[in-house]
Design a protein around this motif. Structure first.
Motif, PDB file in Angstrom:
ATOM      1  N   GLY A 163       2.176 -26.447 -34.845  1.00 24.41           N
ATOM      2  CA  GLY A 163       0.985 -25.932 -34.280  1.00 24.41           C
ATOM      3  C   GLY A 163      -0.506 -25.809 -34.906  1.00 24.41           C
ATOM      4  N   SER A 164      -1.398 -25.232 -34.358  1.00 28.31           N
ATOM      5  CA  SER A 164      -2.736 -25.226 -34.903  1.00 28.31           C
ATOM      6  C   SER A 164      -3.107 -23.841 -34.475  1.00 28.31           C
ATOM      7  CB  SER A 164      -3.564 -26.183 -34.445  1.00 28.31           C
ATOM      8  OG  SER A 164      -3.746 -26.313 -33.200  1.00 28.31           O
ATOM      9  N   ALA A 165      -4.071 -23.316 -35.399  1.00 26.47           N
ATOM     10  CA  ALA A 165      -4.519 -21.990 -35.087  1.00 26.47           C
ATOM     11  C   ALA A 165      -6.037 -21.938 -35.541  1.00 26.47           C
ATOM     12  CB  ALA A 165      -3.767 -20.988 -35.833  1.00 26.47           C
ATOM     13  N   THR A 166      -6.914 -22.444 -34.600  1.00 23.94           N
ATOM     14  CA  THR A 166      -8.228 -22.383 -34.994  1.00 23.94           C
ATOM     15  C   THR A 166      -8.913 -21.122 -34.365  1.00 23.94           C
ATOM     16  OG1 THR A 166      -9.093 -23.216 -32.602  1.00 23.94           O
ATOM     17  CG2 THR A 166      -8.621 -24.794 -34.524  1.00 23.94           C
ATOM     18  N   GLY A 167      -8.325 -20.458 -33.556  1.00 24.15           N
ATOM     19  CA  GLY A 167      -8.914 -19.078 -33.471  1.00 24.15           C
ATOM     20  C   GLY A 167     -10.169 -19.186 -32.311  1.00 24.15           C
ATOM     21  N   ALA A 168     -10.358 -20.430 -31.757  1.00 24.66           N
ATOM     22  CA  ALA A 168     -11.581 -20.762 -31.120  1.00 24.66           C
ATOM     23  C   ALA A 168     -11.312 -20.155 -29.739  1.00 24.66           C
ATOM     24  CB  ALA A 168     -11.575 -22.206 -30.813  1.00 24.66           C
ATOM     25  N   SER A 169     -12.633 -19.267 -29.431  1.00 24.68           N
ATOM     26  CA  SER A 169     -12.668 -18.810 -28.122  1.00 24.68           C
ATOM     27  C   SER A 169     -12.800 -19.860 -26.898  1.00 24.68           C
ATOM     28  CB  SER A 169     -13.789 -17.951 -27.908  1.00 24.68           C
ATOM     29  OG  SER A 169     -13.923 -17.503 -26.540  1.00 24.68           O
ATOM     30  N   LEU A 170     -11.878 -19.764 -25.743  1.00 28.29           N
ATOM     31  CA  LEU A 170     -12.246 -20.700 -24.575  1.00 28.29           C
ATOM     32  C   LEU A 170     -13.649 -20.747 -24.063  1.00 28.29           C
ATOM     33  CD1 LEU A 170      -8.765 -20.398 -22.780  1.00 28.29           C
ATOM     34  CD2 LEU A 170      -9.705 -22.361 -24.389  1.00 28.29           C
ATOM     35  N   LEU A 171     -14.262 -19.592 -24.345  1.00 32.10           N
ATOM     36  CA  LEU A 171     -15.572 -19.488 -23.761  1.00 32.10           C
ATOM     37  C   LEU A 171     -16.814 -19.839 -24.521  1.00 32.10           C
ATOM     38  CD1 LEU A 171     -15.451 -16.165 -21.575  1.00 32.10           C
ATOM     39  CD2 LEU A 171     -15.271 -18.791 -20.809  1.00 32.10           C
ATOM     40  N   THR A 172     -16.689 -19.681 -26.023  1.00 34.97           N
ATOM     41  CA  THR A 172     -17.710 -19.872 -26.802  1.00 34.97           C
ATOM     42  C   THR A 172     -17.316 -20.783 -27.922  1.00 34.97           C
ATOM     43  OG1 THR A 172     -16.984 -17.645 -27.895  1.00 34.97           O
ATOM     44  CG2 THR A 172     -18.637 -17.676 -25.999  1.00 34.97           C
ATOM     45  N   GLY A 173     -15.862 -21.021 -28.330  1.00 40.04           N
ATOM     46  CA  GLY A 173     -15.535 -21.809 -29.424  1.00 40.04           C
ATOM     47  C   GLY A 173     -15.905 -23.132 -29.245  1.00 40.04           C
ATOM     48  N   GLU A 174     -15.883 -23.751 -30.451  1.00 36.83           N
ATOM     49  CA  GLU A 174     -16.304 -25.247 -30.699  1.00 36.83           C
ATOM     50  C   GLU A 174     -15.403 -26.027 -29.785  1.00 36.83           C
ATOM     51  OE1 GLU A 174     -18.909 -26.700 -32.557  1.00 36.83           O
ATOM     52  OE2 GLU A 174     -19.824 -24.713 -32.731  1.00 36.83           O
ATOM     53  N   LEU A 175     -15.794 -27.080 -28.977  1.00 35.63           N
ATOM     54  CA  LEU A 175     -15.091 -27.886 -27.975  1.00 35.63           C
ATOM     55  C   LEU A 175     -13.926 -28.482 -29.051  1.00 35.63           C
ATOM     56  CD1 LEU A 175     -17.175 -29.216 -25.271  1.00 35.63           C
ATOM     57  CD2 LEU A 175     -15.296 -27.603 -25.289  1.00 35.63           C
ATOM     58  N   ASN A 176     -14.702 -29.115 -30.213  1.00 36.70           N
ATOM     59  CA  ASN A 176     -13.154 -29.850 -31.046  1.00 36.70           C
ATOM     60  C   ASN A 176     -12.249 -28.948 -31.471  1.00 36.70           C
ATOM     61  OD1 ASN A 176     -15.095 -32.070 -31.047  1.00 36.70           O
ATOM     62  ND2 ASN A 176     -16.036 -31.839 -33.043  1.00 36.70           N
ATOM     63  N   ASP A 177     -12.408 -27.696 -31.711  1.00 38.21           N
ATOM     64  CA  ASP A 177     -11.442 -26.803 -32.076  1.00 38.21           C
ATOM     65  C   ASP A 177     -10.631 -26.674 -30.742  1.00 38.21           C
ATOM     66  OD1 ASP A 177     -12.207 -26.525 -34.785  1.00 38.21           O
ATOM     67  OD2 ASP A 177     -13.345 -24.512 -34.339  1.00 38.21           O
ATOM     68  N   ILE A 178     -11.216 -26.282 -29.556  1.00 39.51           N
ATOM     69  CA  ILE A 178     -10.405 -26.448 -28.447  1.00 39.51           C
ATOM     70  C   ILE A 178      -9.660 -27.514 -28.096  1.00 39.51           C
ATOM     71  CG2 ILE A 178     -10.586 -25.904 -26.082  1.00 39.51           C
ATOM     72  CD1 ILE A 178     -13.178 -24.171 -26.576  1.00 39.51           C
ATOM     73  N   HIS A 179     -10.239 -28.705 -28.158  1.00 40.06           N
ATOM     74  CA  HIS A 179      -9.375 -29.894 -28.034  1.00 40.06           C
ATOM     75  C   HIS A 179      -8.244 -30.123 -28.902  1.00 40.06           C
ATOM     76  CE1 HIS A 179     -11.663 -32.227 -25.062  1.00 40.06           C
ATOM     77  NE2 HIS A 179     -12.818 -31.669 -25.546  1.00 40.06           N
ATOM     78  N   LEU A 180      -8.412 -29.657 -30.127  1.00 38.84           N
ATOM     79  CA  LEU A 180      -7.275 -29.466 -30.998  1.00 38.84           C
ATOM     80  C   LEU A 180      -6.289 -28.703 -30.723  1.00 38.84           C
ATOM     81  CD1 LEU A 180      -5.860 -30.398 -33.826  1.00 38.84           C
ATOM     82  CD2 LEU A 180      -7.135 -28.628 -35.106  1.00 38.84           C
ATOM     83  N   GLU A 181      -6.569 -27.377 -30.208  1.00 36.92           N
ATOM     84  CA  GLU A 181      -5.444 -26.632 -29.859  1.00 36.92           C
ATOM     85  C   GLU A 181      -4.750 -27.085 -28.616  1.00 36.92           C
ATOM     86  OE1 GLU A 181      -4.627 -23.773 -31.229  1.00 36.92           O
ATOM     87  OE2 GLU A 181      -6.478 -23.228 -32.372  1.00 36.92           O
ATOM     88  N   PHE A 182      -5.397 -27.596 -27.474  1.00 35.92           N
ATOM     89  CA  PHE A 182      -4.513 -28.162 -26.300  1.00 35.92           C
ATOM     90  C   PHE A 182      -3.971 -29.308 -26.809  1.00 35.92           C
ATOM     91  CE2 PHE A 182      -6.902 -25.174 -24.123  1.00 35.92           C
ATOM     92  CZ  PHE A 182      -6.343 -24.969 -22.953  1.00 35.92           C
ATOM     93  N   ASN A 183      -4.593 -30.407 -27.614  1.00 33.72           N
ATOM     94  CA  ASN A 183      -3.708 -31.608 -27.980  1.00 33.72           C
ATOM     95  C   ASN A 183      -2.509 -31.075 -28.786  1.00 33.72           C
ATOM     96  OD1 ASN A 183      -5.771 -33.426 -26.766  1.00 33.72           O
ATOM     97  ND2 ASN A 183      -6.781 -33.567 -28.624  1.00 33.72           N
TER      98      ASN A 183
END
Length: 134
Positions: free
Chosen positions: A78-98
């Motif tokens: 797992g990964s846990a960037t804590g990125a918000s889907l609305l305001t988070g960095e897209l790279n962090d969101i990509h990492l979470e989904f990947n």
């Protein structure tokens, strides 16, 4: 399921819950492939360290080739960037989904057929598959 007769792969087995799951499986007599991006970080006597980055399809396929006798898949990486889907960095969101979606799916796709082959009862044709979901 007689856990002592199973062969498990645990992703993210180098720390946290993954390490604890692998330790418990080993204590119960299970053969364990312990997957981590850096296999040198795995400190599990009795486990078979395995280089595994579930966000890399080639890494997943290489692990499936090495661990071709697996009967139990534990998707724990797992990964846990804590990125918000609305305001988070897209790279962090990509990492979470990947990691949590596509990586988990890659593991299921890579190991489903071999789990099927290993667990199929040749006398009845019955299939028993057991997954622990991420």
């Amino acid at each position: 399921m007689n856990i002592s007769k199973q062969v498990a792969i645990v992703s993210g087995a180098n720390r946290g819950l993954g390490k604890e799951l692998a330790l418990e499986l080993l204590a119960r007599g299970t053969k364990v492939y312990a997957g981590a991006r850096n296999p040198e970080s795995i400190d599990l006597p009795g486990a078979i360290p395995l280089q595994l980055d579930i966000t890399d399809p080639q890494s997943v396929m290489a692990a499936a080739e090495v661990a071709s006798d697996v009967t139990l898949l534990i998707n724990n990486a797992g990964s846990a960037t804590g990125a918000s889907l609305l305001t988070g960095e897209l790279n962090d969101i990509h990492l979470e989904f990947n990691t949590h979606v596509f990586g988990t799916l890659s593991m299921i796709r890579a190991f489903a057929l071999q789990v099927h082959i290993q667990l199929q009862n040749p006398l009845s044709g019955e299939l028993r598959m057991h997954y622990v979901w991420n």
